[in-house]
Design a protein around this motif. Sequence first.
Motif, PDB file in Angstrom:
ATOM      1  N   VAL A 181       0.843  -1.202   0.000  1.00  0.00           N
ATOM      2  CA  VAL A 181       0.000   0.000   0.000  1.00  0.00           C
ATOM      3  C   VAL A 181       0.877   1.251   0.000  1.00  0.00           C
ATOM      4  O   VAL A 181       0.599   2.235  -0.712  1.00  0.00           O
ATOM      5  CB  VAL A 181      -0.944   0.008   1.217  1.00  0.00           C
ATOM      6  N   ALA A 182       1.942   1.214   0.785  1.00  0.00           N
ATOM      7  CA  ALA A 182       2.843   2.373   0.860  1.00  0.00           C
ATOM      8  C   ALA A 182       3.467   2.671  -0.499  1.00  0.00           C
ATOM      9  O   ALA A 182       3.558   3.836  -0.916  1.00  0.00           O
ATOM     10  CB  ALA A 182       3.922   2.128   1.902  1.00  0.00           C
ATOM     11  N   VAL A 183       3.890   1.639  -1.217  1.00  0.00           N
ATOM     12  CA  VAL A 183       4.489   1.859  -2.532  1.00  0.00           C
ATOM     13  C   VAL A 183       3.449   2.399  -3.506  1.00  0.00           C
ATOM     14  O   VAL A 183       3.739   3.307  -4.305  1.00  0.00           O
ATOM     15  CB  VAL A 183       5.119   0.555  -3.060  1.00  0.00           C
ATOM     16  N   ILE A 184       2.227   1.868  -3.445  1.00  0.00           N
ATOM     17  CA  ILE A 184       1.164   2.410  -4.295  1.00  0.00           C
ATOM     18  C   ILE A 184       0.941   3.889  -3.980  1.00  0.00           C
ATOM     19  O   ILE A 184       0.757   4.715  -4.883  1.00  0.00           O
ATOM     20  CB  ILE A 184      -0.127   1.586  -4.124  1.00  0.00           C
ATOM     21  N   GLY A 185       0.985   4.233  -2.700  1.00  0.00           N
ATOM     22  CA  GLY A 185       0.853   5.634  -2.324  1.00  0.00           C
ATOM     23  C   GLY A 185       1.956   6.494  -2.926  1.00  0.00           C
ATOM     24  O   GLY A 185       1.692   7.599  -3.426  1.00  0.00           O
ATOM     25  N   LEU A 186       3.174   5.997  -2.903  1.00  0.00           N
ATOM     26  CA  LEU A 186       4.280   6.754  -3.502  1.00  0.00           C
ATOM     27  C   LEU A 186       4.093   6.907  -5.006  1.00  0.00           C
ATOM     28  O   LEU A 186       4.434   7.947  -5.584  1.00  0.00           O
ATOM     29  CB  LEU A 186       5.604   6.057  -3.191  1.00  0.00           C
ATOM     30  N   LEU A 187       3.559   5.877  -5.647  1.00  0.00           N
ATOM     31  CA  LEU A 187       3.283   5.973  -7.087  1.00  0.00           C
ATOM     32  C   LEU A 187       2.200   7.007  -7.361  1.00  0.00           C
ATOM     33  O   LEU A 187       2.281   7.763  -8.338  1.00  0.00           O
ATOM     34  CB  LEU A 187       2.865   4.602  -7.619  1.00  0.00           C
ATOM     35  N   VAL A 188       1.180   7.025  -6.499  1.00  0.00           N
ATOM     36  CA  VAL A 188       0.130   8.046  -6.635  1.00  0.00           C
ATOM     37  C   VAL A 188       0.737   9.445  -6.508  1.00  0.00           C
ATOM     38  O   VAL A 188       0.429  10.350  -7.290  1.00  0.00           O
ATOM     39  CB  VAL A 188      -0.975   7.820  -5.580  1.00  0.00           C
ATOM     40  N   LEU A 196      -2.455  13.116  -1.408  1.00  0.00           N
ATOM     41  CA  LEU A 196      -3.162  11.838  -1.312  1.00  0.00           C
ATOM     42  C   LEU A 196      -2.182  10.678  -1.289  1.00  0.00           C
ATOM     43  O   LEU A 196      -2.312   9.748  -0.483  1.00  0.00           O
ATOM     44  CB  LEU A 196      -4.121  11.696  -2.497  1.00  0.00           C
ATOM     45  N   GLY A 197      -1.192  10.738  -2.150  1.00  0.00           N
ATOM     46  CA  GLY A 197      -0.227   9.650  -2.236  1.00  0.00           C
ATOM     47  C   GLY A 197       0.622   9.514  -0.989  1.00  0.00           C
ATOM     48  O   GLY A 197       0.823   8.403  -0.471  1.00  0.00           O
ATOM     49  N   LEU A 198       1.139  10.622  -0.492  1.00  0.00           N
ATOM     50  CA  LEU A 198       1.982  10.561   0.694  1.00  0.00           C
ATOM     51  C   LEU A 198       1.177  10.132   1.918  1.00  0.00           C
ATOM     52  O   LEU A 198       1.678   9.389   2.781  1.00  0.00           O
ATOM     53  CB  LEU A 198       2.643  11.917   0.934  1.00  0.00           C
ATOM     54  N   GLY A 199      -0.070  10.580   2.000  1.00  0.00           N
ATOM     55  CA  GLY A 199      -0.917  10.130   3.098  1.00  0.00           C
ATOM     56  C   GLY A 199      -1.171   8.636   3.035  1.00  0.00           C
ATOM     57  O   GLY A 199      -1.175   7.940   4.060  1.00  0.00           O
ATOM     58  N   TRP A 290       7.085  -1.320  -9.284  1.00  0.00           N
ATOM     59  CA  TRP A 290       7.632  -1.066  -7.952  1.00  0.00           C
ATOM     60  C   TRP A 290       6.749  -1.655  -6.848  1.00  0.00           C
ATOM     61  O   TRP A 290       7.236  -1.965  -5.757  1.00  0.00           O
ATOM     62  CB  TRP A 290       7.813   0.432  -7.717  1.00  0.00           C
ATOM     63  N   ALA A 291       5.465  -1.823  -7.131  1.00  0.00           N
ATOM     64  CA  ALA A 291       4.571  -2.389  -6.120  1.00  0.00           C
ATOM     65  C   ALA A 291       4.920  -3.828  -5.767  1.00  0.00           C
ATOM     66  O   ALA A 291       4.494  -4.346  -4.734  1.00  0.00           O
ATOM     67  CB  ALA A 291       3.119  -2.311  -6.590  1.00  0.00           C
ATOM     68  N   ALA A 292       5.714  -4.485  -6.599  1.00  0.00           N
ATOM     69  CA  ALA A 292       6.133  -5.865  -6.320  1.00  0.00           C
ATOM     70  C   ALA A 292       7.309  -5.931  -5.351  1.00  0.00           C
ATOM     71  O   ALA A 292       7.590  -7.006  -4.793  1.00  0.00           O
ATOM     72  CB  ALA A 292       6.505  -6.581  -7.620  1.00  0.00           C
TER      73      ALA A 292
END
Length: 469
Positions: A181-188, A196-199, A290-292
């Motif tokens: 989830v954290a990596v997806i947030g960084l991608l966002v 939104l992504g950093l949160g 990167w999510a992997a």
Amino acid sequence: MPGSAWWVWAMAAVLFALYIALSVRIHERILSNSYDLGIFEQVVRSYADGHLPVSELKAPGFPVLGDHFSPVLALVAPAYRLWRTPVTLLVAQAALIAGSMVPLVRWARRLLGDGAAAVVGACYGLSWGVASAIGFDFHEVAFAAPLLALSLAALGDGRPRAAVCWALPLLLVKEDLGLTVAVIGLLVARRGARRLGLGTAAAGVAGSLLTILVVLPAFNPGGDFAYWSYLGGAAGGTGSGSGDASGGTVLAGLLYKGTIGLVTPEAKATTVVLLLAPTLFLALRSSLLWAAVPTLVWRFASTDPVHWGTAYHYSLVLMPIVFAAFVEALAARRAREGSVRRYLLGAAGVCLLLLPQYPFWQLVQPATWRTDPRLAVARRLMDRIPDGATVQASTLLVPQLTNRTTVGLFGWEPSRPDSQWILVDTWTPAYKRWPLTVEIERNRLNWQRAHGYHDVADEDGYVLLERTG
């Protein structure tokens, strides 16, 4: 793209039927396992009966929320109340994984057209990571597959809020997925929705830390996260929380160990190659890949070689990520070159080459559809065990009994020492006999006979004992 997408759902239905055929047939042949189908049925049965999950297979009354944090399994409980059988779990898993294909294919259809989307869907649905998961019992990560597919398809489609909304429930699937989830947030954040992504990234990290350092130790009888020993370098970790590495030490060294261990031993390099080969390595062109990384890091940092390879369910969560990255990379390549047909043909070719090496190939093997006459003997002896009894059984017999008895694993030290019944398949091949060898199993049966158990039946290798008095 205009036009009906009925065929996407038809493809999902075909995959759903294929997954059920394989997993249920494995169970019918008494080839599913105590670890893990038996454990997960005990968890879902607990929820269905209205209490927090426990697993007799881990230890009598063992609170499973002290082992892995997967409250999402409660969603299976309503169906299980209606159909109290492990097949309910297998059908749920088939539906979740088959359904995870739909958002990827619909996204690919918008970007690439029907033909390309159909190839992507077939390659994903028949991929080795999916096959390995379907061919080995049931696992909570089945819930991660559609969530990841929905999240990454939304992110690739420029819908960051939807991507986050689909990613956050991963925190309820398993404790390590908070890092995904954290990596997806960084991608966002990288793609424009910074706050939104950093949160989301902060929520993912906090979620994993909270479950690993607080929630799981609070429920675990040992008072710690049960798997530090796997990640901290304590050889032969037991998952019991007895490893000699502290949580802080493990967290500090985890990323280093995972990345250094990416190509050694050979099994790890093979896994990475096989992850990328179905996409002709084009997935490397998309930042979605990167999510992997979090999943690969914990697996390759583990001291357990089982985590390094391509067997079992461990690569299931990687498949939606890899194929989402493939779709995005194909779209970029099409914008430059005008056609991606050769890449799709190559991907289909790799998929077909890998099929015979993984469990879907069992569906075309005559042995899969033959019924061993011994199975009728096993079922007849199991019918002699009354509902609600306490039982110790061989690993392959356990999932046949979890829906109506309190069953533990014969030869597993935490099992109840005074179970009312013992049922053992003494002809089980050595590689399926875990945790016992033939000699140890024989000695344990003789010990039980000398300490209060008598033979009820001994037929075609199945031994049924009952406690006297």
